[in-house]
Design a protein around this motif. Structure first.
Motif, short mmCIF file in Angstrom:
data_model
loop_
_atom_site.label_atom_id
_atom_site.label_comp_id
_atom_site.label_asym_id
_atom_site.label_seq_id
_atom_site.Cartn_x
_atom_site.Cartn_y
_atom_site.Cartn_z
N GLN A 35 2.85 -3.98 9.31
CA GLN A 35 1.17 -4.39 10.49
C GLN A 35 0.47 -4.69 10.05
O GLN A 35 -0.69 -5.45 10.51
CB GLN A 35 1.76 -3.09 11.84
N ILE A 36 -0.24 -4.48 8.91
CA ILE A 36 -1.61 -4.21 8.50
C ILE A 36 -1.73 -5.61 7.68
O ILE A 36 -2.57 -5.63 7.08
CB ILE A 36 -2.10 -3.13 7.50
N GLY A 37 -1.08 -6.40 7.58
CA GLY A 37 -0.06 -7.83 7.01
C GLY A 37 0.02 -7.81 5.15
O GLY A 37 -0.50 -8.49 4.45
N MET A 38 1.11 -6.76 4.59
CA MET A 38 0.99 -6.78 3.56
C MET A 38 2.98 -7.27 3.54
O MET A 38 3.75 -7.53 4.60
CB MET A 38 1.94 -5.23 3.02
N SER A 39 2.71 -8.94 3.24
CA SER A 39 4.33 -9.69 3.24
C SER A 39 5.66 -9.06 2.66
O SER A 39 6.69 -8.95 2.49
CB SER A 39 3.40 -10.88 2.73
N LYS A 40 5.31 -8.46 1.85
CA LYS A 40 6.72 -7.83 0.37
C LYS A 40 5.79 -6.43 -0.06
O LYS A 40 5.28 -6.50 -0.75
CB LYS A 40 7.45 -8.77 -0.38
N GLU A 65 14.11 0.81 -0.50
CA GLU A 65 13.71 0.54 0.17
C GLU A 65 12.77 -1.15 0.06
O GLU A 65 11.65 -0.54 -0.55
CB GLU A 65 13.01 1.44 1.57
N ILE A 66 13.69 -2.07 0.55
CA ILE A 66 12.59 -3.21 0.36
C ILE A 66 12.06 -4.27 1.43
O ILE A 66 13.65 -3.75 2.37
CB ILE A 66 13.38 -4.30 -0.69
N MET A 67 11.66 -4.05 2.28
CA MET A 67 10.43 -4.73 3.67
C MET A 67 9.89 -6.37 2.82
O MET A 67 9.25 -5.97 2.49
CB MET A 67 10.25 -3.77 4.34
N GLU A 68 10.42 -7.12 4.40
CA GLU A 68 9.66 -8.50 3.36
C GLU A 68 9.18 -8.97 5.20
O GLU A 68 10.31 -9.21 6.05
CB GLU A 68 10.57 -9.65 2.91
N MET A 69 8.81 -9.87 4.87
CA MET A 69 7.79 -10.11 6.04
C MET A 69 8.77 -12.01 6.24
O MET A 69 8.82 -12.50 5.37
CB MET A 69 6.30 -10.87 5.96
N ASN A 70 8.91 -12.06 6.92
CA ASN A 70 9.67 -13.69 7.55
C ASN A 70 11.01 -14.13 7.18
O ASN A 70 11.26 -15.06 6.53
CB ASN A 70 8.24 -15.12 7.44
N CYS A 71 12.20 -12.44 7.08
CA CYS A 71 13.06 -12.72 6.76
C CYS A 71 14.03 -12.32 7.67
O CYS A 71 13.33 -11.75 8.97
CB CYS A 71 13.38 -11.74 5.01
N LEU A 248 0.40 -2.83 18.09
CA LEU A 248 -0.55 -4.30 17.59
C LEU A 248 0.18 -5.17 17.09
O LEU A 248 -0.70 -6.41 16.73
CB LEU A 248 -1.17 -3.51 16.19
N GLY A 249 1.04 -5.48 17.27
CA GLY A 249 2.27 -6.35 16.65
C GLY A 249 2.13 -6.05 14.99
O GLY A 249 1.70 -6.14 14.11
N ILE A 250 4.10 -5.98 14.35
CA ILE A 250 4.76 -5.59 12.98
C ILE A 250 5.19 -7.43 12.96
O ILE A 250 6.31 -7.88 14.37
CB ILE A 250 5.69 -4.75 13.75
N PRO A 251 4.96 -8.79 12.29
CA PRO A 251 5.56 -9.53 12.60
C PRO A 251 6.83 -9.46 12.07
O PRO A 251 7.49 -8.40 11.89
CB PRO A 251 5.09 -9.72 10.80
#
Length: 289
Positions: A35-40, A65-71, A248-251
């Protein structure tokens, strides 16, 4: 603490007014970082589950645990397959005895639950979303009745599917009410983009496209609390900070978690997970699980 059963609590001497709990997974914290902008981001974490233990379960375990934006969940399948195969090759090159054989390096099948069950048992996607439907399917597969609950029946069915493959297998497209929260499936109404990785009956990892819709998220957590409060003498409330992050919005993002202890157990061909734990009280006590 969003598990539907009471978890381990911790007493903090300097704070008598707040209840603290050992965390069951790092996922919710990684969502806040998204949410605060970390992409991976990834984390090796120690997790605690107030659950049964057996030869493949422990109340305290390590996960990656692995989390990645736009995946999506499909990207996580690629990631975890490549990661596991890389580790497997390295154990062989390091001369560590490995019992898996060359089939581990073959492509890992990807099974869609509604497609597979419709093809092999002629059940519709809607039928197996109901308790009555899954009980009927269970009887068809195992040739016996069962009074187990909805999730337990599914667990046995999914595990039985994994035994049919020589390689690890991804089993995905879970019914909406089975397992953790995930983004709704774009293919099947009432299903979600959640997947679990199995090998010979052993669950190694789970992954999902993250549910980010605030209304669906709120419904999911509220329903979890209803279940949890119904079996506990305490009254639990929603995590305000987590819900604020969703507001606030999670991508769009996806997550995968793999049990490190269990993966090492698999690589080394051990039948009991305590054989790969350095400081295991169960092992010290000589308890046979």
């Amino acid at each position: 603490d969003v598990a539907p059963v009471q978890q381990f609590s911790v007493n903090i001497p300097f704070d008598k007014t707040t209840e603290f709990y050992l965390r069951i997974a790092p996922t919710e914290f990684l969502k806040r970082l998204m949410q605060i902008g970390m992409s991976k981001i990834f984390e090796f974490s120690t997790n605690f589950r107030n659950d049964y233990y057996d030869k493949s379960h422990l109340p305290e375990f390590t996960s990656l645990e692995i989390m990645e934006m736009n995946c999506s969940v499909y990207d996580m399948m690629d990631l975890i397959e490549n990661l596991c195969k890389t580790v497997y090759r390295q154990t062989i090159s390091d001369g560590i005895e490995n019992q898996l054989g060359s089939t581990f390096l073959q492509p890992w099948p990807r099974i869609s639950l509604p497609e597979y069950l419709n093809m092999h048992y002629q059940v519709t996607h809607a039928e197996i979303q109901t308790y009555a439907g899954i009980k009927t399917l269970y009887k068809t597969i195992f040739k016996k009745d069962s009074d187990k609950n909805y999730c337990e029946l599914w667990d046995e069915i999914i595990t039985s599917i994994s035994y049919l493959y020589e390689t690890p297998v991804f089993i995905g497209d879970f019914p909406w009410d089975l397992g953790g929260q995930a983004k709704p499936s774009s293919k099947y109404t009432g299903y979600k983009e959640r997947c679990e990785l199995y090998y010979n009956g052993l669950e190694l990892a789970n992954m999902s496209s993250t549910l980010t819709d605030i209304n669906r998220v709120t419904d999911w957590y509220n329903n979890t609390l209803i279940v949890k409060n119904g079996i506990s003498d305490k009254q639990y409330v929603l995590d305000v900070n987590l819900m604020r992050a969703f507001e606030l919005g999670i991508p769009p993002c996806a997550v995968v978690g793999i049990g490190i202890d269990r993966f090492i157990q698999l690589l080394l061909g051990k039948s009991n997970i305590t054989d790969v734990i350095c400081f295991c009280e169960l092992k010290k006590e000589g308890r046979d699980i």
